[in-house]
Structure formats: structure tokens, C-alpha cells
Design a protein around this motif. Structure first.
Motif, short mmCIF file in Angstrom:
data_model
loop_
_atom_site.label_atom_id
_atom_site.label_comp_id
_atom_site.label_asym_id
_atom_site.label_seq_id
_atom_site.Cartn_x
_atom_site.Cartn_y
_atom_site.Cartn_z
N GLN A 1 4.45 -4.38 9.45
CA GLN A 1 3.43 -3.93 10.45
C GLN A 1 3.90 -4.06 11.84
OE1 GLN A 1 0.96 -1.43 9.33
NE2 GLN A 1 1.97 -2.01 7.42
N MET B 1 -3.97 7.32 -0.87
CA MET B 1 -3.31 6.21 -0.59
C MET B 1 -4.08 5.06 -0.17
SD MET B 1 -0.08 5.77 2.32
CE MET B 1 0.88 4.25 2.42
N ASN B 2 -3.53 3.80 -0.33
CA ASN B 2 -4.37 2.69 -0.42
C ASN B 2 -4.37 2.13 0.99
OD1 ASN B 2 -5.88 0.46 -1.12
ND2 ASN B 2 -4.77 -0.44 -2.87
N LYS B 3 -5.29 1.69 1.66
CA LYS B 3 -5.06 1.58 3.15
C LYS B 3 -5.77 0.04 3.43
CE LYS B 3 -5.78 6.27 4.80
NZ LYS B 3 -6.31 7.24 5.72
N PHE B 4 -5.26 -0.60 4.28
CA PHE B 4 -5.95 -1.94 4.87
C PHE B 4 -7.49 -1.88 5.15
CE2 PHE B 4 -1.56 -2.40 6.22
CZ PHE B 4 -1.18 -3.70 5.72
N THR B 5 -8.24 -2.75 4.66
CA THR B 5 -9.60 -2.86 5.17
C THR B 5 -9.49 -3.17 6.46
OG1 THR B 5 -9.79 -5.06 4.19
CG2 THR B 5 -10.07 -3.69 2.71
N ARG C 1 -6.79 -5.59 8.52
CA ARG C 1 -6.16 -5.05 9.66
C ARG C 1 -6.15 -6.31 10.79
NH1 ARG C 1 -8.70 -0.28 8.72
NH2 ARG C 1 -10.27 -0.40 10.16
N ASP D 1 2.92 0.77 -5.67
CA ASP D 1 2.36 0.01 -4.69
C ASP D 1 2.17 -1.49 -4.72
OD1 ASP D 1 0.17 -0.60 -2.68
OD2 ASP D 1 -1.50 -0.20 -4.08
#
Length: 234
Positions: free
Chosen positions: A67, A1-5, A9, A151
Motif C-alpha cells: 500500500q 472484492m475484499n476490502k480493508f476495514t 486502513r 485472496d
């Protein structure tokens, strides 16, 4: 799953209110898609390229504020000239507001003062009328629900599926008077004929708008200060 860098963040943490997101987007250049290269960038794409058009700005706002507990809701406008507009919408203390980016000053954000999404949508009606535009419908869409596992948040490629979904989504009709639109269009055309590239900002209830980007500042465009609002005597 793609995540925030890590950098993403930090940016999301800093933009923790709708006003902060609107101010951030105001500082970005509008994405005019130069050289005919159409784009539909995700949050990540907007951060990387440092510009956004209306739907990219709405996606950016949806990702950031999701978020912070806001549902990723966008409001899609349909126009008679097929130049549609998309904004991010949210509720705060029971009232609806919006975040938006546009080439037109009147199509930016609204303060959270509207009782319903329809009332919020109608607050854009007069400002939408230009040489060809006229709102004919609107829809509030939950991107998380409608896009499923697609996505749209962090993709490094264009997210055209979001645009296709919005084009196909059922919109609620907005009825309006031909005579009213004709008056607004006539005044808009007269303003542009007189002031060239400038676009009017003196509309009724402008106090409900959020802050505008610097390129629309009245201090840079003194013609706006003395220009009457549509429907007011010249």
C-alpha cells in the motif's frame, strides 16, 4: 472484492515504512501454533489474532508495504532439515533489506545495505545453523504475480496455497563448506548446553540486523553479552 476495514486502513497508514512494520511485528508474540493447530493467516488474520509466525509476518509486511509502493516480495529459504524460513524483502535507495519474525534472534530483519538479494540471503547463513538447520537455497517471489486472483491478503481463512506455491517454487542453490557448518554447529550446541533456552546473538556484522523483539534483549539475557561470535576465540 475484499476490502480493508476502517481499523485496518488506519493501521496500514501508520505503518508506512519497513522499520515501522518490523517494530510492529517485534511487539507481537510469535505464533507457536498451540495445541498442534497449524495456521497460515493473512494480514487480516494476523491483525485479528495478534500474533504471527515467519510466513504470516512476511505476508503481513507484504500487504502493508504494498500500500506504500513496495512490491509484495518474499524471500524463501530452503534448509537441509526442511525447517524453511520466509521473510519480506524490499529495495530502498538501490539496496536490499528485509522484515522478518522468528523464534531465533538472528533470523529477523536486515537493514537495507545489501547490493543483491543473494547477498541479503547469505547474511542469514551463519545464523541459520543450529542443531539441524543449514540453508541450501533461496528464492525471491512476487506474491502478486504468483498468486493471481487468490485472496492471500485479506482472507479470513488460512491461505495454504501460498505455502504450497513457495514449496514448489524453484530455489537458487547456496553452496557451503561442510567444515564451516560443523564449526558453527559445534559452537551453537556448546552455547545451548551452557545457557539452556537462550540462543546466541553475537554474530559477525550484527550491526546489519534491524531491532530485535524484546524477548531477545541483551539486558534480559546477559549471557549474550560475553559470548563470543561464531568463529571468534572463546
Amino acid at each position: 472484492m475484499n476490502k480493508f476495514t476502517r481499523a485496518e486502513r488506519r493501521l496500514v497508514a501508520a505503518l508506512n515504512t519497513p522499520l515501522a512494520v518490523q517494530r510492529f511485528l517485534n511487539r507481537l508474540p510469535y505464533n507457536n501454533e498451540p495445541h498442534g493447530r497449524a495456521t497460515l493467516r493473512s494480514f487480516r488474520g494476523v491483525v485479528e489474532h495478534g500474533c504471527a509466525h515467519c510466513l504470516e509476518a512476511a505476508i503481513f509486511a507484504a500487504v502493508v508495504l504494498e500500500q506504500h509502493g513496495y512490491p509484495p516480495l518474499v524471500l524463501s529459504f530452503e534448509s537441509i532439515d526442511e525447517l524453511d524460513h520466509v521473510i519480506f524483502v524490499y529495495r530502498q535507495r538501490g539496496k536490499w533489506g528485509s522484515i522478518a519474525r522468528s523464534r531465533d534472534p538472528g533470523l529477523h530483519g536486515r537493514k537495507p545495505v545489501f547490493a543483491t538479494p543473494r547477498a541479503l540471503a547469505l547474511s542469514y547463513f551463519d545464523e541459520y545453523v543450529d542443531s539441524t538447520g543449514r540453508v541450501t537455497g533461496y528464492a525471491v517471489v512476487d506474491l502478486a504475480r504468483e498468486m493471481g486472483a487468490y485472496d492471500w491478503r485479506l482472507a479470513e481463512t488460512n491461505v495454504w496455497k501460498v505455502e504450497r506455491m513457495l514449496l514448489d517454487y524453484p530455489h537458487r542453490r547456496i553452496k557451503s563448506s561442510d567444515a564451516r557448518v560443523a564449526r558453527l554447529r559445534s559452537r551453537y550446541r556448546a552455547f545451548r548446553a551452557k545457557y539452556g533456552k537462550l540462543k546466541p546473538v553475537q554474530y559477525p556484522r550484527r550491526e546489519r540486523w534491524t531491532e530485535l523483539p524484546a524477548e531477545f534483549s541483551p539486558s534480559r539475557n546477559l549471557a549474550w553479552v560475553s559470548s563470543p561470535a561464531p568463529g571468534e576465540p572463546a
